[in-house]
Design an enzyme around this catalytic site. Structure first.
Site, mmCIF file in Angstrom:
data_model
loop_
_atom_site.group_PDB
_atom_site.id
_atom_site.type_symbol
_atom_site.label_atom_id
_atom_site.label_comp_id
_atom_site.label_asym_id
_atom_site.label_seq_id
_atom_site.Cartn_x
_atom_site.Cartn_y
_atom_site.Cartn_z
ATOM 1 N N GLU A 131 0.369 -1.436 0.517
ATOM 2 C CA GLU A 131 0.327 -0.070 0.099
ATOM 3 C C GLU A 131 0.774 1.163 -0.155
ATOM 4 O O GLU A 131 0.651 2.251 -0.816
ATOM 5 C CB GLU A 131 -0.986 -0.148 1.105
ATOM 6 C CG GLU A 131 -2.143 -0.799 1.145
ATOM 7 C CD GLU A 131 -2.951 -0.713 2.222
ATOM 8 O OE1 GLU A 131 -4.032 -0.878 2.134
ATOM 9 O OE2 GLU A 131 -2.968 -1.372 3.254
ATOM 10 N N GLU A 151 -3.929 -9.315 3.969
ATOM 11 C CA GLU A 151 -4.779 -8.920 4.707
ATOM 12 C C GLU A 151 -6.021 -10.380 4.899
ATOM 13 O O GLU A 151 -6.562 -9.945 5.868
ATOM 14 C CB GLU A 151 -5.701 -8.503 4.435
ATOM 15 C CG GLU A 151 -4.717 -6.284 5.006
ATOM 16 C CD GLU A 151 -3.463 -6.247 4.220
ATOM 17 O OE1 GLU A 151 -3.216 -5.177 3.831
ATOM 18 O OE2 GLU A 151 -4.202 -7.118 2.877
#
Length: 235
Positions: A131, A151
């Site tokens: 990210e 995740e």
């Protein structure tokens, strides 16, 4: 501009380091023994450096890089403050919300820098590391780089906007594919998806990343900032 960074980051607690040279700000993730794993403190320091870079006219472009064999292996679950506590469920929810909001304010400050940011990625670039790289304007990677948003595999949210950035650059299908499965992709695949602009042999990454950022820094600074602002407004 007054430099308050050294007073705000205690010696030995550095998560990032900023070096300014010839119009280039080199922002380095500097915890190689932890594979540059991310923490609340890392986020705080990112915000401090973003504020400094934003108002430093001597910095015309930024090179985001990392020491060691990994760019960033994700969140450091052993870091202090990793677990948000509270006297009740409602208080924990409130504190979590405010913590995430605080973090996003710092991510926006970094992603919204007026200067272009070039990310140079090697090794593991996982979870938040992926990210963070996606917050850069241009990305170059070593051919050994590995990318993933794992995740969903551990039951947490993709909470720094990485899935949305992938959707913007590679399409919603690829964003869902990567975020829903948590699968890892190599540098060649990431480049094919448009998430990387260049892939080089690992031994050439440092030089290639620096050269690319320096090439941008050598151009007219106001024109460069205007181009970034215009493209960001469109995208």
């Amino acid at each position: 501009m007054i430099d308050t960074i050294s007073r705000e980051i205690p010696a030995g607690e550095e998560r990032l380091r900023l070096d300014v040279e010839d119009g280039l700000g080199v922002l380095t993730l500097c915890r190689p023994r932890k594979l540059n794993a991310w923490s609340w403190e890392s986020t705080r320091q990112l915000g401090l450096f973003a504020d400094r870079i934003r108002f430093d006219d001597s910095i015309r472009a930024v090179l985001l890089r990392a020491e060691g064999r990994a760019f960033c292996a994700g969140i450091d679950i052993t870091a202090p403050g990793g677990t948000i506590t509270g006297r009740s469920g409602a208080e924990r929810v409130h504190r979590t919300y405010e913590g995430v909001r605080w973090a996003h304010e710092r991510f926006r400050a970094f992603a919204g820098l007026p200067q272009p940011v070039v990310a140079a990625v090697q090794g593991y670039c996982l979870g938040f590391g992926f990210e963070l790289a996606l917050m850069a304007d241009v990305r170059i990677a070593a051919d050994d780089a590995v990318f993933a948003l794992p995740e969903a595999q551990v039951g947490v949210a993709v909470d720094a906007g990485g899935d949305l950035r992938i959707a913007r650059e590679a399409g919603a299908g690829w964003a869902k594919y990567l975020a829903l499965t948590g699968r890892r992709v190599d540098a060649a695949t990431a480049q094919r998806l448009g998430l990387l602009q260049q892939v080089v042999p690992g031994a050439e990454l440092a030089e290639a990343g620096h050269a690319l950022a320096a090439e941008i820094a050598a151009n007219a600074p106001l024109a460069v900032r205007g181009i970034k602002r215009g493209i960001d407004a469109y995208a």
